[in-house]
Motif scaffolding. Structure first.
Motif, short mmCIF file in Angstrom:
data_model
loop_
_atom_site.label_atom_id
_atom_site.label_comp_id
_atom_site.label_asym_id
_atom_site.label_seq_id
_atom_site.Cartn_x
_atom_site.Cartn_y
_atom_site.Cartn_z
N GLY A 200 0.81 -1.21 0.00
CA GLY A 200 0.00 0.00 0.00
C GLY A 200 0.84 1.26 0.00
O GLY A 200 2.08 1.20 0.11
N ASN A 201 0.18 2.40 -0.06
CA ASN A 201 0.90 3.68 -0.06
C ASN A 201 1.21 4.17 1.34
O ASN A 201 1.71 5.28 1.52
N ASP A 202 0.89 3.34 2.34
CA ASP A 202 1.16 3.72 3.73
C ASP A 202 2.24 2.83 4.35
O ASP A 202 2.33 2.69 5.56
N ARG A 203 3.04 2.17 3.50
CA ARG A 203 4.14 1.31 3.95
C ARG A 203 3.64 0.09 4.71
O ARG A 203 4.29 -0.39 5.64
N THR A 204 2.50 -0.40 4.34
CA THR A 204 1.98 -1.65 4.89
C THR A 204 1.71 -2.62 3.75
O THR A 204 1.59 -2.21 2.58
N ILE A 205 1.59 -3.88 4.09
CA ILE A 205 1.35 -4.93 3.11
C ILE A 205 0.00 -5.58 3.39
O ILE A 205 -0.31 -5.89 4.54
N ASP A 206 -0.78 -5.75 2.35
CA ASP A 206 -2.04 -6.47 2.47
C ASP A 206 -1.75 -7.95 2.28
O ASP A 206 -1.48 -8.41 1.17
N ALA A 207 -1.79 -8.70 3.38
CA ALA A 207 -1.45 -10.12 3.32
C ALA A 207 -2.38 -10.89 2.40
O ALA A 207 -1.98 -11.92 1.84
N ASN A 208 -3.59 -10.42 2.21
CA ASN A 208 -4.52 -11.11 1.32
C ASN A 208 -3.97 -11.20 -0.11
O ASN A 208 -4.37 -12.09 -0.87
N LEU A 209 -3.09 -10.27 -0.46
CA LEU A 209 -2.52 -10.22 -1.80
C LEU A 209 -1.07 -10.66 -1.85
O LEU A 209 -0.52 -10.84 -2.94
N CYS A 210 -0.45 -10.79 -0.71
CA CYS A 210 1.00 -11.03 -0.63
C CYS A 210 1.35 -12.48 -0.96
O CYS A 210 0.81 -13.41 -0.36
N ILE A 211 2.28 -12.67 -1.89
CA ILE A 211 2.69 -14.01 -2.29
C ILE A 211 3.32 -14.77 -1.13
O ILE A 211 3.13 -15.99 -1.00
N SER A 212 4.05 -14.08 -0.27
CA SER A 212 4.64 -14.76 0.89
C SER A 212 3.55 -15.36 1.77
O SER A 212 3.65 -16.51 2.19
N TYR A 213 2.53 -14.57 2.05
CA TYR A 213 1.42 -15.10 2.86
C TYR A 213 0.74 -16.25 2.14
O TYR A 213 0.47 -17.31 2.72
N THR A 215 1.71 -18.39 -0.15
CA THR A 215 2.45 -19.64 -0.33
C THR A 215 2.93 -20.26 0.97
O THR A 215 3.38 -21.41 0.97
N ILE A 216 2.83 -19.52 2.08
CA ILE A 216 3.33 -20.05 3.35
C ILE A 216 2.22 -20.20 4.38
O ILE A 216 2.03 -21.29 4.95
N GLU A 217 1.47 -19.16 4.63
CA GLU A 217 0.49 -19.17 5.71
C GLU A 217 -0.91 -19.59 5.28
O GLU A 217 -1.67 -20.16 6.08
N HIS A 218 -1.28 -19.29 4.04
CA HIS A 218 -2.64 -19.54 3.58
C HIS A 218 -2.93 -21.04 3.52
O HIS A 218 -2.13 -21.82 3.00
N ARG A 219 -4.08 -21.43 4.02
CA ARG A 219 -4.50 -22.83 3.98
C ARG A 219 -5.59 -23.00 2.94
O ARG A 219 -6.43 -22.13 2.73
N GLY A 220 -5.59 -24.14 2.28
CA GLY A 220 -6.58 -24.40 1.25
C GLY A 220 -6.10 -23.91 -0.11
O GLY A 220 -4.94 -23.49 -0.27
N VAL A 230 1.19 -15.26 -8.76
CA VAL A 230 2.20 -15.98 -7.97
C VAL A 230 3.40 -16.32 -8.85
O VAL A 230 4.54 -16.40 -8.37
N GLY A 231 3.15 -16.50 -10.14
CA GLY A 231 4.25 -16.74 -11.07
C GLY A 231 5.03 -17.99 -10.73
O GLY A 231 4.46 -19.07 -10.57
N ASP A 232 6.33 -17.86 -10.58
CA ASP A 232 7.18 -19.02 -10.30
C ASP A 232 7.66 -19.05 -8.84
O ASP A 232 8.66 -19.70 -8.53
N PHE A 235 7.94 -20.72 -2.73
CA PHE A 235 7.87 -20.51 -1.28
C PHE A 235 8.28 -19.08 -0.99
O PHE A 235 9.42 -18.69 -1.22
N GLY A 236 7.33 -18.30 -0.47
CA GLY A 236 7.62 -16.93 -0.12
C GLY A 236 7.82 -16.06 -1.36
O GLY A 236 7.57 -16.48 -2.49
N CYS A 237 8.27 -14.85 -1.12
CA CYS A 237 8.56 -13.90 -2.19
C CYS A 237 9.38 -12.78 -1.57
O CYS A 237 9.04 -12.30 -0.49
N ASP A 238 10.45 -12.37 -2.23
CA ASP A 238 11.22 -11.23 -1.71
C ASP A 238 11.58 -10.27 -2.84
O ASP A 238 12.63 -9.63 -2.82
N VAL A 239 10.66 -10.14 -3.79
CA VAL A 239 10.86 -9.20 -4.89
C VAL A 239 11.09 -7.79 -4.35
O VAL A 239 12.01 -7.09 -4.77
#
Length: 366
Positions: A200-213, A215-220, A230-232, A235-239
């Motif tokens: 976001g523009n407030d230096r926060t991340i929306d986990a609902n959209l975050c590839i790290s979340y 591929t790691i935390e999301h169930r189902g 998600v591309g390639d 596990f996680g993402c550090d772009v």
């Protein structure tokens, strides 16, 4: 030597790349923003963050009488190792997971600091990203860096590839350091590079959209509208951390952590045809245990659906027969991305509704 300096030197000798002291106070502005982030549901399925809200604002709930925080920064800016031969090695892994679990590697460091602090008559308690402690806030207050536009702590010397650990202590700070100046300037590379627009523009991340979340935390199953994003990423993402100019300038600096080629470039076949127990034995002490076998298999099929890497074809067929319905659902989607709807037949009448639904939707697109 004063206790503060003694603990600093010990932390550096045990492998920390940079250390600094922070006051234990959490500014009201940080609390308000964090509360708003939670209220907006941007923590996605990480409900434990809601339960830990009060504790995160009040470090004394972790250590009675706490008055300061020693923050340790450890670089995971690795030079990529050579990819092992053989297997199906498709997809990227976030750099921090190229090494055995950092929690297990840093815990002995904190244990040694706690023990030495006790010898000095200092009460202390350490955390490595497993307790309700605001490490990035304390890292910024300790002058290790600043909170970048990606939400990550960024250092002029180490970039954004820093793993943080903290030692809460009852030492009184003689002086409180000024906050580190913001060195992002007008740069927005991290924001524009995010594959799913999660920053976001407030230096926060929306986990609902975050590839790290995802591929790691999301169930189902992964949300259908985000799978191609998600591309390639396996596990996680550090772009966002990797494109930061300060990270690029710093280069590979990792000292304590060393990458394992089998974690940096895992063989996807190891996620199929094995039990959860065997998977846990094979990947003991690694971050891959967090999403479990079925999560890694789901991610592998998502990557193969996006990349259509020919060597991964047998895994699509194995995924179609997987005991975990989440994996079978991902296989149905991947087969559709390959244009192989004729191989969906076994899934059209799958016992699980979500698998049937995905398979039938794709089959009807022919």
């Amino acid at each position: 030597m004063p206790a503060r300096e003694t603990l600093e030197h010990l932390a550096l000798s045990l492998g920390a790349d940079v250390v600094g002291w922070s006051p234990v106070t959490v500014p009201d502005s940080a609390s308000v923003q964090y509360a708003g982030w939670l209220e907006a549901g941007k923590h996605a399925g990480m409900t434990y963050l809601e339960r830990q809200f009060e504790a995160r604002q009040n470090p004394s709930s972790r250590l009675e009488g706490v008055r300061s925080v020693l923050v340790l920064g450890v670089s995971h800016a690795f030079q990529p190792p050579e990819c092992p031969a053989g297997g199906v090695r498709v997809g990227r892994v976030a750099r921090y997971a190229w090494t055995p679990d950092y929690h297990e590697q840093l815990q002995p460091v904190l244990n040694a600091l706690e023990a030495h602090a006790a010898e000095l008559g200092v009460r202390a308690r350490g955390y490595v990203d497993h307790g309700p402690v605001m490490e990035r806030l304390f890292g910024a207050q300790a002058f290790l860096g600043w909170r970048g536009k990606s939400g990550m702590l960024v250092s002029t010397s180490y970039g954004a590839f820093l793993t943080l650990a903290v030692l809460l202590t009852d030492l009184l700070l003689d002086e409180v350091p000024d906050a580190h100046p913001d060195r992002c300037g007008r740069c927005v590379r991290c924001v524009t590079a995010c594959p799913t627009g999660a920053i976001g523009n407030d230096r926060t991340i929306d986990a609902n959209l975050c590839i790290s979340y995802l591929t790691i935390e999301h169930r189902g199953p992964l949300p259908h509208d985000l799978r191609r994003g998600v591309g390639d990423w396996l596990f996680g993402c550090d772009v966002c951390s990797g494109v930061c100019p300060w990270t690029v300038k710093a280069g590979p600096l990792a000292r304590l952590f060393q990458p394992d080629p089998e974690l940096a470039f895992p063989d996807l076949t190891r996620f199929f045809g094995v039990s959860e127990r065997q998977f846990e034995r094979d990947f003991a002490g690694t971050a891959f245990l967090r999403p479990r076998r079925k999560g890694m298999a789901r991610n592998a099929l998502t990557v193969l659906g996006n990349t259509r890497a020919p060597q991964g074809w047998p895994l699509l067929l194995l995924g179609r027969e997987d005991p975990a319905w989440e994996v079978r659902e991902a296989a149905a989607w991947a087969l559709g991305e390959w244009g192989e709807q004729r191989h969906l037949s076994p899934l059209l009448n799958d016992p699980h509704q979500a698998v049937r639904q995905t398979a039938r939707q794709i089959h009807e697109q022919v």
